[in-house]
Design an enzyme around this catalytic site. Structure first.
Site, mmCIF file in Angstrom:
data_model
loop_
_atom_site.group_PDB
_atom_site.id
_atom_site.type_symbol
_atom_site.label_atom_id
_atom_site.label_comp_id
_atom_site.label_asym_id
_atom_site.label_seq_id
_atom_site.Cartn_x
_atom_site.Cartn_y
_atom_site.Cartn_z
ATOM 1 N N GLY A 237 37.538 16.481 23.304
ATOM 2 C CA GLY A 237 36.338 16.242 22.512
ATOM 3 C C GLY A 237 36.744 16.388 21.086
ATOM 4 O O GLY A 237 36.884 15.411 20.380
ATOM 5 N N THR A 238 37.026 17.580 20.680
ATOM 6 C CA THR A 238 37.825 17.836 19.481
ATOM 7 C C THR A 238 37.166 17.750 18.133
ATOM 8 O O THR A 238 36.240 16.976 17.894
ATOM 9 C CB THR A 238 39.013 16.836 19.409
ATOM 10 O OG1 THR A 238 39.687 16.844 20.620
ATOM 11 C CG2 THR A 238 39.969 17.210 18.311
ATOM 12 N N THR A 239 37.752 18.593 17.249
ATOM 13 C CA THR A 239 37.589 18.380 15.820
ATOM 14 C C THR A 239 38.986 18.452 15.238
ATOM 15 O O THR A 239 39.707 19.425 15.452
ATOM 16 C CB THR A 239 36.745 19.493 15.189
ATOM 17 O OG1 THR A 239 35.588 19.697 15.974
ATOM 18 C CG2 THR A 239 36.362 19.129 13.779
#
Lengths: 267, 227
Positions: free
Chosen positions: B16-18
């Site tokens: 998903g991540t940032t």
């Protein structure tokens, strides 16, 4: 297997699904083409990801003006605010693009190779805007026929031997030339303004004013537009693309201040 | 309603991540969260999304874990060969171009947003954003991943040019922490990597040591944990 790609609905086997890696890095092994490698992966009509909105163009007394804003949208988000959507192709041509930015970047790379090879002939003649417009038409139309389009609408403008040229090509290969042109939302909002207010042999100032007027309307009414713009000016002497600058919008109309006072709930 | 078992266990690994990278005066700082999900389950709460390509160029990966790993493996391999042939460290631009080529030429197959950042002696610190589709843009800072949606407004206000290393690192840690606070697909720790002329420094900012934001409260000691 020559006919593999004609087998509609055929699921490519594991060996066929090759990541396209080696060929793209050895540019010299392929002639001027953005075609998929024979036997390579077949890609089908995609969707755009990072997109640019309208490009506008018009002819004036001394040459051609092309304008675009510098926004790169990602769906409904304005993700990048300093994208160059106008590129100088040769010393007498400029290309502007609406649509997928990565495809525009690939096109400018391709055109760069085309122009350099043409210059290397050193035969006293160089490709003019008409030639490049025709080349782009062929590229776009051929990609469309393979159901693997370059997702752009292009505007190509330039001046050669005193002749001003302005043309456009769409992602399906529709192409034409005119005295004033627009792509994207500009077709609906800017073209009517041009049809009404453009005239033959406008000065540079008049031409810029007309473009800025159309760009401002697009800023008001196109949700993907921003008010940071660039204008390219091509004359017999060469190409000048301005640094990005911002237009001044008008919001202080009395009618805007309290629109729902008489009819609450109105939008 | 609990998630369907098969969907839950068989969903592809997605970060998903940032992710983000910021250019500062003298180098770059790359930052990322550490959550990898398969559907709603957190498959790895301490993943490392900042991958080395060469001694002086690193890559932030987002989207499909598999796709981003395979792209980074190919590019690391190519750059390794390229460096041997070239006889000097490859440039950040070269690394970016290779990542872009793979992303662009395989755009129908790949689902990965990448940020290439590093230092070389020609351009100093450089950050290249390569989102879905394979557009390549050199930027003063870049963000990516699902959590980046929550950072546009914050960075519009908080980023300024010519930051020092300290300022840039604080900005990166705060940004990732803010995204973790709101994005379900981002979480865990904040990893940062600084790349400059002197070399590379990896840092680890533990989850419970990150700044607290609106409506969050500090954990307190309990019999479960003495501290």
């Amino acid at each position: 297997m020559r006919w593999e790609s004609y087998n509609g609905g055929h699921e490519a086997s594991e060996e066929e699904k090759q990541v396209y890696v080696g060929r793209s890095l050895m540019a010299s092994s392929r002639p001027f083409t953005l075609m998929p490698t024979p036997g390579g992966p077949i890609t089908h009509t995609q969707h755009p990801y990072v997109t640019g909105t309208s490009v506008l163009g018009l002819k004036y007394k001394d040459g051609v003006l092309i304008a675009a804003d510098t926004a790169g949208s990602y769906g409904s988000t304005t993700r990048y605010k300093s994208v160059e959507r106008l590129k100088q192709i040769s010393n007498n041509t400029v290309l502007g693009a609406t649509g997928e930015i990565s495809d525009f970047q690939a096109l400018t790379q391709l055109l760069d190779r085309l122009i350099v090879t043409d210059a290397m002939w050193d035969d006293g003649n160089n490709l003019g805007p008409l030639d490049i417009h025709n080349f782009l038409t062929r590229v776009m139309y051929n990609r469309r026929n393979k159901f693997d389009p370059l997702w752009n609408s292009l505007i190509l403008g330039g001046v050669k031997n005193g002749v001003k040229y302005l043309g456009s090509v769409s992602m399906i290969g529709v192409h034409f030339v005119d005295q004033h042109i627009a792509t994207g939302f500009g077709i609906h909002l800017a073209q009517p303004i041009f049809r009404s207010e453009w005239k033959e042999n406008m000065t540079l100032e008049e031409g810029r004013k007309l473009l800025e007027k159309a760009l401002l309307v697009l800023f008001y009414r196109d949700r993907s537009a921003i008010n940071k713009i660039q204008i390219a000016n091509i004359t017999e002497d060469g190409v000048r693309i301005s640094q990005p600058y911002a237009l001044k919008p008008t919001w202080n109309f009395k009618a805007f201040k309290n629109p729902s006072s008489a009819t609450p709930g109105t939008w | 309603m609990e998630p369907m078992a098969s969907q839950w266990t068989e969903a592809p690994h997605s970060m998903g991540t940032t992710i983000m990278a910021v250019e500062y005066d003298g180098g770059v700082i790359l930052g990322a969260d550490s959550r990898t999900t398969t559907g709603v389950y957190v498959a790895n709460r301490a993943s490392d999304k900042i991958t080395q390509l060469t001694d002086n160029v690193y890559l932030c990966r987002s989207g499909s874990a598999a796709d981003s790993q395979v792209v980074s493996d190919y590019v690391r391999y190519f750059l390794n060969q390229h460096t041997i042939q070239l006889g000097r460290p490859s440039t950040v631009k070269t690394a970016g171009t290779l990542v872009k080529e793979l992303s662009y030429q395989n755009k129908s197959f790949l689902e990965t947003g990448l940020i290439v950042a590093g230092w070389d002696k020609y351009d100093g610190g450089s950050v290249y954003g390569i989102p879905l589709g394979g557009t390549m843009l050199r930027l003063p800072f870049a963000t990516g991943g699902s959590g980046s949606s929550y950072l546009y407004g914050f960075l519009d206000q908080a980023w300024k040019p010519d930051m020092t290393h300290e300022e840039a690192e604080k900005l990166v840690v705060k940004s990732i922490a803010l995204a973790i606070a709101r994005d379900g697909a981002s979480g865990g720790v904040v990893r940062t990597v600084t790349v400059n002329e002197q070399g590379v420094e990896r840092k680890f900012h533990a989850g419970d040591k990150l700044p607290l934001f609106y409506e969050e409260i500090a954990p307190r000691p309990s019999p479960l944990r003495a501290h």
